[in-house]
Write an enzyme that holds these catalytic residues in place. Structure first.
Site, PDB file in Angstrom:
ATOM      1  N   GLY A   1       0.732  -0.980   0.024  1.00  0.00           N
ATOM      2  CA  GLY A   1       0.009  -0.045  -0.094  1.00  0.00           C
ATOM      3  C   GLY A   1       0.627   1.042  -0.241  1.00  0.00           C
ATOM      4  N   LEU A   2       2.714   0.689  -0.357  1.00  0.00           N
ATOM      5  CA  LEU A   2       2.592   2.385  -0.833  1.00  0.00           C
ATOM      6  C   LEU A   2       2.639   2.884  -1.456  1.00  0.00           C
ATOM      7  CD1 LEU A   2       6.352   1.601   1.166  1.00  0.00           C
ATOM      8  CD2 LEU A   2       4.609   3.004   1.690  1.00  0.00           C
ATOM      9  N   GLY A   3       1.602   3.230  -2.902  1.00  0.00           N
ATOM     10  CA  GLY A   3       1.147   3.325  -3.999  1.00  0.00           C
ATOM     11  C   GLY A   3       2.485   2.814  -5.603  1.00  0.00           C
ATOM     12  N   SER A   4       2.457   0.896  -5.324  1.00  0.00           N
ATOM     13  CA  SER A   4       3.131   1.711  -6.435  1.00  0.00           C
ATOM     14  C   SER A   4       2.494   1.677  -7.663  1.00  0.00           C
ATOM     15  CB  SER A   4       3.390  -0.218  -6.867  1.00  0.00           C
ATOM     16  OG  SER A   4       2.450  -0.685  -7.270  1.00  0.00           O
ATOM     17  N   SER A   5       0.984   1.456  -7.872  1.00  0.00           N
ATOM     18  CA  SER A   5       0.544   2.260  -9.128  1.00  0.00           C
ATOM     19  C   SER A   5       0.624   3.727  -9.581  1.00  0.00           C
ATOM     20  CB  SER A   5      -1.215   2.466  -9.145  1.00  0.00           C
ATOM     21  OG  SER A   5      -1.484   0.906  -8.810  1.00  0.00           O
TER      22      SER A   5
ATOM     23  N   ALA B   1       3.643   5.904  -8.685  1.00  0.00           N
ATOM     24  CA  ALA B   1       4.615   5.954  -8.357  1.00  0.00           C
ATOM     25  C   ALA B   1       4.872   5.755  -9.872  1.00  0.00           C
ATOM     26  CB  ALA B   1       5.571   5.776  -7.998  1.00  0.00           C
TER      27      ALA B   1
ATOM     28  N   ASP C   1      -1.542  10.043  -4.084  1.00  0.00           N
ATOM     29  CA  ASP C   1      -0.585   9.511  -3.851  1.00  0.00           C
ATOM     30  C   ASP C   1       0.513   9.784  -5.104  1.00  0.00           C
ATOM     31  OD1 ASP C   1      -2.750   9.465  -6.318  1.00  0.00           O
ATOM     32  OD2 ASP C   1      -2.748   6.873  -5.309  1.00  0.00           O
TER      33      ASP C   1
END
Ligand code: MEV
Length: 304
Positions: A89-93, A95, A136
């Site tokens: 849930g660190l926002g790969s999409s 980033a 994000d």
């Protein structure tokens, strides 16, 4: 020509869900990055090799949007690698979307401003997910700690302080669109009550912003815990996240809350140095996994 670009992951410090309704939030870029290598290829179609992202659609949509904007016919190959996977849930999409726009704008010599990268990425995000504030993408683009209003109506940097954070992963992946819809359904049925909660969250974001600028982490911590209680009232927390937050607070954190949509992913606590180990141990004891991240990371950048 080949280029390598990276963008940071994110965490929400205060204001999730309320930000979807036009209230402000505080977002942070974290020092785990997603890397994108882009090159022009002699092929009929674009190619993506993106194991860190759940859906390579974000990459493909970004390429399509860019090529349409500049009427480009050549094909590109995008490869990703990263310091984190899509599970935490660190926002790969977000980033990867931001990094893809930056990378292809460089290989085709089109200098997109950070604002343009954010706006294009937000369009891709809305097309694929249909919901979302874009916080994000702002973190991935601009980096640092940001006071943010939906769609980038306001994107205000909040200084360069590294906050004394502990981050714990709950072990389950959150389904963000599901929880955004869940709040929307509750909102339809109980408007007055939910509006009241969202306004209280807004007040905490405004206090939190002042506390960050004044480096008053004790009071910032209080904002976190109060925000967590309001997220519980919104119905997005789960027992595991509650247990991790409670454990952190009992072990002496200045405050703690879930971070993100709820239902899983991470929680974060603000701690003084002398309490850090105790707080980390307490979170682990209730089944959380400590993730080593700090905030205040640089936004999207060219690496090679
Ligand atoms: C999810 O990380 C945060 C939400 O506020 C959704 C969004 O802002 O896009 C729930």
């Amino acid at each position: 020509m080949k280029i390598k670009v990276s963008a940071p992951g994110k965490l929400m410090l205060l204001g999730e869900h309320a930000v979807v309704y036009g209230y402000p939030c505080i977002a942070m870029a974290v020092d785990k990055r997603l890397y994108v290598t882009a090159e022009i290829i002699d092929s009929k179609g674009d190619e993506t090799i993106a194991p860190q992202v759940k859906e390579s659609r974000f990459v493909l949509e970004a390429i399509a949007k860019f090529k349409e904007k500049y009427n480009i016919k050549q094909s590109v190959r995008i490869r990703t690698n990263g310091d984190f996977s899509h599970n935490v849930g660190l926002g790969s999409s977000s980033a990867v979307t931001v990094a893809t726009f930056k990378a292809i704008s460089e290989i085709f010599n089109k200098s997109l401003s950070l604002r343009e990268i954010f706006d294009l990425s937000y369009e891709v995000n809305l097309k694929i997910q249909g919901v979302g504030s874009g916080f994000d993408l702002a973190a991935a683009t601009f980096g640092g700690t940001l006071y943010f209003i939906r769609g980038g109506k306001v994107i205000e940097p909040l200084g360069n302080e590294t906050l004394p954070l502990v981050v714990g992963y709950s072990g389950t992946k959150a389904d963000t669109p599901f929880y955004v819809r869940k709040v929307a359904e509750t909102f339809k049925r109980r408007q007055t009550e939910i509006k009241d909660i969202l306004r209280k969250i807004e007040a905490l974001v405004i206090s939190g912003k002042k506390n960050i600028l004044n480096r008053d982490y004790k009071n910032l911590g209080k904002c976190l815990t109060e925000n967590h209680l309001l997220l519980q009232k919104l119905g997005v927390s789960i027992p595991k996240l509650d247990a991790m937050v409670e454990a952190a607070n009992k072990a002496g954190a200045w405050g703690a809350k879930l971070s993100g949509a709820g239902g899983g992913d991470c929680m974060t606590a603000l701690v003084s140095n002398d309490k850090r180990t105790a707080v980390e141990e307490a979170i682990k004891k209730v089944g959380g996994e400590i993730i080593n991240v700090t905030n205040n990371a640089e936004g999207v950048r060219i690496d090679q």
